[in-house]
Design a protein around this motif. Structure first.
Motif, PDB file in Angstrom:
ATOM      1  N   GLN A 186       0.750  -1.220  -0.339  1.00 49.69           N
ATOM      2  CA  GLN A 186      -0.318   0.168   0.033  1.00 49.69           C
ATOM      3  C   GLN A 186       1.241   1.667   0.406  1.00 49.69           C
ATOM      4  OE1 GLN A 186      -3.378  -0.220   0.241  1.00 49.69           O
ATOM      5  NE2 GLN A 186      -3.428  -2.678   0.014  1.00 49.69           N
ATOM      6  N   ASN A 187       0.221   2.290  -0.891  1.00 45.83           N
ATOM      7  CA  ASN A 187       1.411   3.402  -0.946  1.00 45.83           C
ATOM      8  C   ASN A 187       1.222   4.336   0.360  1.00 45.83           C
ATOM      9  OD1 ASN A 187       2.422   5.551  -1.476  1.00 45.83           O
ATOM     10  ND2 ASN A 187       1.384   6.498  -3.360  1.00 45.83           N
ATOM     11  N   GLN A 188       1.395   3.411   1.631  1.00 38.59           N
ATOM     12  CA  GLN A 188       0.976   4.712   2.175  1.00 38.59           C
ATOM     13  C   GLN A 188       1.910   4.564   3.423  1.00 38.59           C
ATOM     14  OE1 GLN A 188      -2.790   3.578   4.305  1.00 38.59           O
ATOM     15  NE2 GLN A 188      -3.479   4.961   5.724  1.00 38.59           N
TER      16      GLN A 188
END
Length: 276
Positions: free
Chosen positions: A56-58
């Motif tokens: 996840q781009n988080q």
């Protein structure tokens, strides 16, 4: 003349049957009442858990989960399993034995490295904070990358290297009870890495300093009377970084969930080298 009313056998049996049935129903009802526990007020405890998913781009974040302690086991691992089963199946962590033997569930709980299966849930009103072991690369959530730790363990050759090979018919390498007793307090190590990841010297030099857990296991083989590579093992450890980055901070001994003393083992290695 005195008269007496005689009841028929059929009517008497019917009355007895009704009485028996009524008593049976009453007994069943009382059993059901006794088996049903009184409803308890929920005892909510909050857990703030470190979350990070590389897919996840988080950035990493903390998720808060409420758990009713009246419907949960006493250990932090019980709460984690309950959260994963009932609230968030994506929560990721390691666990296996649940008995403090495998070392899989090592993590940082309320600022202390420990095993989740041996850590009781505290009754305080504040939330319990759970992070992965510190200063290690994180694979996902509470799962650290143990690759380097295991490679360091492999580097000390943690297996018996006897002075002479087994003779025909020999099944064991024997030692005295006194020599066997020297290994107590070291062989019990489960390689959970709680001690190494609590050591500031390991934080700063994890690529060079072997760390408390590996050094204690190295001394375990140095002290083994059946091993024939004692001198070579000592020479391999005689290094400014492998061994002497230990500054006797003793965090290792303080956090060990098996109540071992890695700091003492490291001091014994230094003493053996000094006497050599």
């Amino acid at each position: 003349m005195l008269s007496r009313k005689i009841s028929s056998p059929g009517s008497s049996g019917c009355g007895l049957l009704k009485t028996t049935l009524a008593r049976s129903l009453a007994t069943d009802a009382s059993l059901k009442t006794a088996a049903t526990p009184p409803s308890q007020k929920e005892k909510i405890k909050y857990f703030k858990i470190y979350r990070w998913d590389p897919e996840q781009n988080q950035k990493p974040y903390l998720s808060t989960y409420p758990v009713d302690l009246n419907d949960c086991g006493p250990m932090v691992l019980d709460a984690l399993l309950k959260i994963k089963d009932e609230q968030d199946a994506t929560l990721t962590f390691r666990r296996s034995c649940r008995e403090g033997i495998c070392g899989s569930c090592a993590m940082n709980i309320n600022g202390v490295n420990t095993l989740a299966c041996l850590s009781y849930i505290d009754d305080s009103a504040s939330a319990t904070k759970i992070y992965p072991l510190p200063h290690m690369y994180v694979i996902k959530d509470l799962v650290p990358d143990m690759g380097q730790f295991y490679e360091q363990y492999r580097s000390i050759e943690p297996w018996l290297q006897p002075k002479v090979p087994k003779q025909p018919g020999q099944t064991e390498f024997l030692q005295s009870r006194q020599d066997r007793a020297k290994l107590d307090g070291m062989y019990e190590c489960i390689l959970c890495a709680c001690c190494s990841t609590a050591c500031p010297s390991y934080w700063w030099n994890a690529d060079k300093y072997l760390g408390p857990a590996v050094l204690m296991q190295a001394y375990r083989w140095i002290e083994d009377s059946r091993d024939g590579k004692t001198q070579q093992r000592l020479e391999d450890l005689d290094d400014a970084f492998k061994l002497y980055r230990c500054h006797t901070i003793m965090n290792c001994t303080k956090v060990c969930p098996k109540h071992l003393n890695p700091g003492k083992a490291i001091a014994q290695i230094k003493k053996r080298l000094a006497d050599h």
